[in-house]
Design an enzyme around this catalytic site. Structure first.
Site, PDB file in Angstrom:
ATOM      1  N   ARG A  38      19.117 -24.445  -9.368  1.00 49.00           N
ATOM      2  CA  ARG A  38      19.652 -23.481  -8.387  1.00 49.00           C
ATOM      3  C   ARG A  38      20.305 -24.170  -7.199  1.00 49.00           C
ATOM      4  O   ARG A  38      21.271 -23.647  -6.640  1.00 49.00           O
ATOM      5  CB  ARG A  38      18.532 -22.563  -7.899  1.00 49.00           C
ATOM      6  CG  ARG A  38      18.147 -21.557  -8.959  1.00 49.00           C
ATOM      7  CD  ARG A  38      17.072 -20.643  -8.470  1.00 49.00           C
ATOM      8  NE  ARG A  38      16.840 -19.579  -9.419  1.00 49.00           N
ATOM      9  CZ  ARG A  38      15.738 -18.853  -9.477  1.00 49.00           C
ATOM     10  NH1 ARG A  38      14.754 -19.085  -8.620  1.00 49.00           N
ATOM     11  NH2 ARG A  38      15.606 -17.902 -10.362  1.00 49.00           N
ATOM     12  N   LYS A 199       9.839  -7.208 -24.818  1.00 52.64           N
ATOM     13  CA  LYS A 199       9.632  -5.753 -24.896  1.00 52.64           C
ATOM     14  C   LYS A 199      10.914  -4.925 -24.867  1.00 52.64           C
ATOM     15  O   LYS A 199      11.851  -5.223 -24.140  1.00 52.64           O
ATOM     16  CB  LYS A 199       8.734  -5.321 -23.740  1.00 52.64           C
ATOM     17  CG  LYS A 199       7.344  -5.953 -23.839  1.00 52.64           C
ATOM     18  CD  LYS A 199       6.328  -5.241 -22.995  1.00 52.64           C
ATOM     19  CE  LYS A 199       6.711  -5.294 -21.538  1.00 52.64           C
ATOM     20  NZ  LYS A 199       5.647  -4.970 -20.620  1.00 52.64           N
ATOM     21  N   GLY A 352      16.160 -14.957 -17.653  1.00 52.59           N
ATOM     22  CA  GLY A 352      15.546 -16.240 -17.313  1.00 52.59           C
ATOM     23  C   GLY A 352      15.115 -17.055 -18.521  1.00 52.59           C
ATOM     24  O   GLY A 352      15.361 -18.270 -18.593  1.00 52.59           O
ATOM     25  N   GLY A 375      16.513 -11.535 -13.003  1.00 49.90           N
ATOM     26  CA  GLY A 375      16.399 -10.105 -12.713  1.00 49.90           C
ATOM     27  C   GLY A 375      17.718  -9.497 -12.268  1.00 49.90           C
ATOM     28  O   GLY A 375      18.058  -8.371 -12.629  1.00 49.90           O
TER      29      GLY A 375
HETATM   30  P1  ADP Z   1      14.668 -13.018 -20.742  1.00 55.10           P
HETATM   31  O1  ADP Z   1      13.890 -13.686 -19.626  1.00 55.10           O
HETATM   32  O2  ADP Z   1      15.661 -13.950 -21.389  1.00 55.10           O
HETATM   33  O3  ADP Z   1      15.276 -11.706 -20.307  1.00 55.10           O
HETATM   34  P2  ADP Z   1      12.305 -11.765 -21.773  1.00 55.10           P
HETATM   35  O4  ADP Z   1      11.598 -12.085 -20.508  1.00 55.10           O
HETATM   36  O5  ADP Z   1      12.642 -10.354 -22.043  1.00 55.10           O
HETATM   37  O6  ADP Z   1      13.630 -12.671 -21.902  1.00 55.10           O
HETATM   38  O7  ADP Z   1      11.453 -12.248 -23.023  1.00 55.10           O
HETATM   39  C1  ADP Z   1      11.008 -13.561 -23.150  1.00 55.10           C
HETATM   40  C2  ADP Z   1       9.649 -13.623 -23.773  1.00 55.10           C
HETATM   41  O8  ADP Z   1       9.611 -12.910 -25.001  1.00 55.10           O
HETATM   42  C3  ADP Z   1       9.243 -15.033 -24.089  1.00 55.10           C
HETATM   43  O9  ADP Z   1       8.133 -15.382 -23.293  1.00 55.10           O
HETATM   44  C4  ADP Z   1       8.906 -14.993 -25.559  1.00 55.10           C
HETATM   45  O10 ADP Z   1       7.751 -15.747 -25.879  1.00 55.10           O
HETATM   46  C5  ADP Z   1       8.660 -13.521 -25.813  1.00 55.10           C
HETATM   47  N1  ADP Z   1       8.838 -13.192 -27.228  1.00 55.10           N
HETATM   48  C6  ADP Z   1       9.940 -13.384 -27.967  1.00 55.10           C
HETATM   49  N2  ADP Z   1       9.727 -13.023 -29.243  1.00 55.10           N
HETATM   50  C7  ADP Z   1       8.454 -12.584 -29.329  1.00 55.10           C
HETATM   51  C8  ADP Z   1       7.643 -12.095 -30.393  1.00 55.10           C
HETATM   52  N3  ADP Z   1       8.126 -11.982 -31.626  1.00 55.10           N
HETATM   53  N4  ADP Z   1       6.374 -11.744 -30.098  1.00 55.10           N
HETATM   54  C9  ADP Z   1       5.907 -11.876 -28.851  1.00 55.10           C
HETATM   55  N5  ADP Z   1       6.614 -12.336 -27.799  1.00 55.10           N
HETATM   56  C10 ADP Z   1       7.881 -12.698 -28.034  1.00 55.10           C
HETATM   57 MG    MG Z   2      11.898 -13.299 -18.814  1.00 56.70          MG
END
Ligand code: ADP
Ligand code: MG
Length: 396
Positions: A38, A199, A352, A375
């Protein structure tokens, strides 16, 4: 396209320029900067203002102090780190407002840089208190916001102060807005969104906003299991949001009506436990084991997704394809990252964890744009107006 004032529009010479940056970086146990992504991201703006003879007053938050000074969240280590990166002294202020800071500012010469202490040492910062915004604004003639990662928060140093001074987007902020809005407004077709992560509920608004713009949606990660359930596929012990199955089904129907192609995983890497050293094996949708949980997309799905990405004109990726923090379950995420790096498509990565995955692979430079705002990028992709951007001055 760009309706807001940008740094280039400003004549900063001899002016006091208050520049909000996102120096909210992780520190190690010695209190030193553990990851300076950053800080490095703000260097272009910092150098530009200093080289043009502006008097640069940098402001940031760090961590979540409780609205009072707390040495654990001092920006002191960051001033030292920034001084090393720039090869010149960046003075550290004892506070972000008040007589001592005013006197430091009044002694600045053109091209000098001063880092203010953590703005969240004052509760008025997160309250977006008008009096506090006025005290910050009184330090400067111009305001530049380069803290995209904090733009979704209406705080005094992001939103309040922008309404009191001529306020422009910094170079990083401008780049973030340019690429993210390009994806939302004028993507080169075919436009493919890759969504994953834990999720569905975290990404509902993003999917809603993207659906009318995309040609293809690839779904992986934990959220895929709720979609698979909506299609009547059993997924053992995989992460499923029972209360979102109906929504996921509705969404699949709507996508079909709109002519959006949706690809869900057809095979998986499953394990019996959620553990880094869990034994994984590949299964198809038809043969999903009742005691297995899907922790990554399978090789067939990864190959299929990669093919789609290679043909894409624009790709927006948010959310890893599996539990990439565990090496054994990172293959799907890495396959997507590599396909994107090798594709001609305009590639935009937000979120992130997805960004962390791309960084870990060393593929950041091969993407068109890797967002610095977790975010904030999510809210931008949801189609929301970010307060830190909305408050910037309009371009004449
Ligand atoms: P980002 O930060 O890129 O927006 P998210 O925070 O939505 O992504 O999701 C990231 C998390 O999702 C990671 O910690 C990863 O371990 C989890 N994840 C990905 N696939 C699965 C899965 N099949 N089951 C459980 N957790 C998962
Ligand atoms: Mg995340």
């Amino acid at each position: 396209m760009f309706t807001k004032l940008i740094l280039k529009d400003m004549d900063v010479r001899g002016k006091r320029v208050l520049c909000r940056v996102d120096f909210n970086v992780p520190l190690n146990s010695d209190g030193d900067v553990a990851d300076d992504t950053r800080i490095v991201g703000a260097l272009d703006t910092i150098r530009d203002i200093a080289e043009r003879g502006g008097r640069l007053i940098l402001a940031s938050h760090l961590g979540r102090p409780k609205g009072c000074p707390d040495s654990r969240y001092s920006l002191g280590p960051i001033a030292r780190h920034l001084s090393r990166l720039l090869g010149r002294e960046v003075a550290m202020a004892p506070d972000c407002v008040g007589p001592q800071v005013e006197s430091l500012v009044s002694n600045m010469r053109n091209g000098d840089a001063l880092l203010l202490e953590n703005v969240r040492f004052h509760p008025e910062e997160t309250d977006n208190d008008p009096g506090f915004s006025r005290r910050l604004a009184s330090l400067a003639d111009l305001f530049v916001n380069d803290a995209f990662g904090a733009a979704h928060r209406a705080h005094a140093s992001t939103e309040g102060v922008a309404r009191l001074l001529p306020a422009a987007a910094g170079l990083l902020m401008e780049r973030e807005i340019r690429y993210l809005s390009l994806a939302l407004s004028a993507p080169a077709p075919p436009f493919v969104a890759v969504l994953g992560g834990a999720k569905v509920s975290d990404k509902i608004l993003v999917i809603e906003n993207l659906l009318s713009k995309i040609d293809t949606l690839l779904v992986g990660g934990g959220m895929a299991y709720t979609f698979l359930r909506a299609r009547g596929i059993t997924v053992g012990k995989s992460l499923v949001e029972e209360e979102r199955i109906y929504f996921a089904g509705e969404l699949l129907n709507r996508a079909e009506e709109m002519g959006v192609r949706v690809l869900l995983p057809e095979d998986h890497l499953v394990a019996r436990e959620f553990k880094a050293d869990a034994e994984g094996w590949v299964c198809t949708n038809e043969a999903f084991p009742v005691d297995g949980m899907g922790l990554d997309i399978g090789p067939e799905t990864a190959r299929h997704f990669a093919n789609v990405l290679r043909e894409a004109g624009t790709v927006l990726w948010n959310g890893p394809m599996g539990v990439f923090e565990f090496d054994a379950f990172a293959k799907g995420t890495f396959a997507v990252a590599e396909a994107l790096a090798g594709s001609e498509a305009l590639s935009i990565i937000g979120g992130g964890d997805s960004v962390a995955a791309v960084n870990r692979l060393g593929l950041t430079d091969r993407m068109t744009h890797v967002s610095t705002g977790g975010g904030a990028s999510l809210e931008f992709l949801e189609g929301k107006d970010l307060p830190g951007i909305a408050a910037l001055s309009d371009r004449a």
